[in-house]
Write a protein that holds these residues in place. Structure first.
Motif, mmCIF file in Angstrom:
data_model
loop_
_atom_site.group_PDB
_atom_site.id
_atom_site.type_symbol
_atom_site.label_atom_id
_atom_site.label_comp_id
_atom_site.label_asym_id
_atom_site.label_seq_id
_atom_site.Cartn_x
_atom_site.Cartn_y
_atom_site.Cartn_z
ATOM 1 N N ILE A 114 -5.448 2.968 6.270
ATOM 2 C CA ILE A 114 -5.544 2.226 5.286
ATOM 3 C C ILE A 114 -6.090 0.388 5.522
ATOM 4 C CG2 ILE A 114 -4.166 0.828 3.397
ATOM 5 C CD1 ILE A 114 -2.440 3.308 3.221
ATOM 6 N N GLU A 157 0.726 -1.178 -0.215
ATOM 7 C CA GLU A 157 0.128 0.056 -0.039
ATOM 8 C C GLU A 157 0.785 1.087 0.015
ATOM 9 O OE1 GLU A 157 -3.254 -0.392 -0.120
ATOM 10 O OE2 GLU A 157 -3.127 -2.729 0.316
ATOM 11 N N LYS A 158 2.337 0.977 -0.351
ATOM 12 C CA LYS A 158 3.097 2.396 -0.734
ATOM 13 C C LYS A 158 3.531 2.726 0.812
ATOM 14 C CE LYS A 158 1.496 3.898 -5.206
ATOM 15 N NZ LYS A 158 0.502 4.771 -5.828
ATOM 16 N N GLN A 159 3.526 2.009 1.796
ATOM 17 C CA GLN A 159 3.768 2.362 3.207
ATOM 18 C C GLN A 159 4.842 1.401 3.597
ATOM 19 O OE1 GLN A 159 2.228 5.071 4.382
ATOM 20 N NE2 GLN A 159 0.947 4.932 2.317
#
Ligand code: SAM
Length: 215
Positions: free
Chosen positions: A108, A56-58
């Motif tokens: 998220i 999740e781009k984290q």
């Protein structure tokens, strides 16, 4: 790979070597299995000296940053702690080992659900997790305020007053503040008369805090 040996080396070479001395923080980092909080394919890198992607781009934060931020919170075991940005849940697990209760918020959903599973597998039932999609956040956790300690694990453009409002007298807020590319770790202490004092720690780079008082 022997995760116990890797974890011991992480604590000695990355955390103690850089000056973290709080024995309770070091013990918690020695005991908490960081490899269960990363994606299975990355387990062998879980104890490396860097942040790692968690989907999740984290990211899961670098072990040293987790240790330093936790030390700055000065926990003794009796505290009610708020965390904004659960991410993988690893920092949450360290807080849960060191405080009485932890309230953590993640925007998220898939990350929050995975973090909950990991925390449950470690029987960390003193963690309350809320999913907040970022609309109007960070709003903190008003109905559970005040908190003895608040930690924000995403970079903010300024110190959110909605969070300092949720600190109890004597409470500590630790937050990275700066632009989207680099920040400085700040510790804000609320004095008994309600005034705030700010102390600057090291430079750092976090993913952005999303929402009204973020980006
Ligand atoms: N401490 C985490 C760990 O150990 O894995 C790393 C957290 S990661 C660097 C930052 C997290 O903050 C991301 O999962 C992101 O989705 C979340 N986030 C960003 N803005 C948020 C907000 N306003 N409310 C809740 N979570 C937020």
């Amino acid at each position: 790979m022997n995760f116990d040996i890797a974890r011991k080396k992480m604590v000695q070479d990355q955390i103690m070597a850089r000056g973290v001395t709080d024995r309770r923080v070091l013990d918690a980092m020695m005991k908490t299995p960081r490899h269960i909080f990363v994606q299975e394919a990355m387990a062998a890198q879980a104890y490396s000296d860097s942040p790692l992607p968690v989907g999740e781009k984290q990211t899961i934060s670098q072990p040293y940053i987790v240790a330093l931020m936790t030390e700055l919170l000065e926990l003794n075991g009796s505290e009610k702690v708020l965390e904004i940005g659960t991410g993988s849940g690893y920092q949450t697990a360290i807080l849960a080992a060191l405080a009485d209760r932890v309230y953590t918020i993640e925007r998220i959903r898939p990350l929050a659900l995975r973090a909950r599973k990991c925390l449950d597998s470690l029987r960390m039932f003193n963690v309350m997790l809320r999913i907040n999609d970022g609309e109007g956040s960070p709003v903190g956790w008003e109905d559970e305020a005040p908190f003895d300690a608040i930690i924000v694990t995403a970079g903010a453009p300024a110190i959110p007053d909605v969070l300092t409002d949720q600190l109890s007298p004597g409470g500590r807020l630790v937050i990275p503040v700066g632009n989207e590319f680099e920040q400085r770790l700040l510790k804000i202490v609320k004095n008994d008369d309600g005034t705030l004092e700010t102390f600057a720690s090291i430079g750092c780079r976090f993913v952005p805090l999303i929402g009204k008082q973020g980006w």
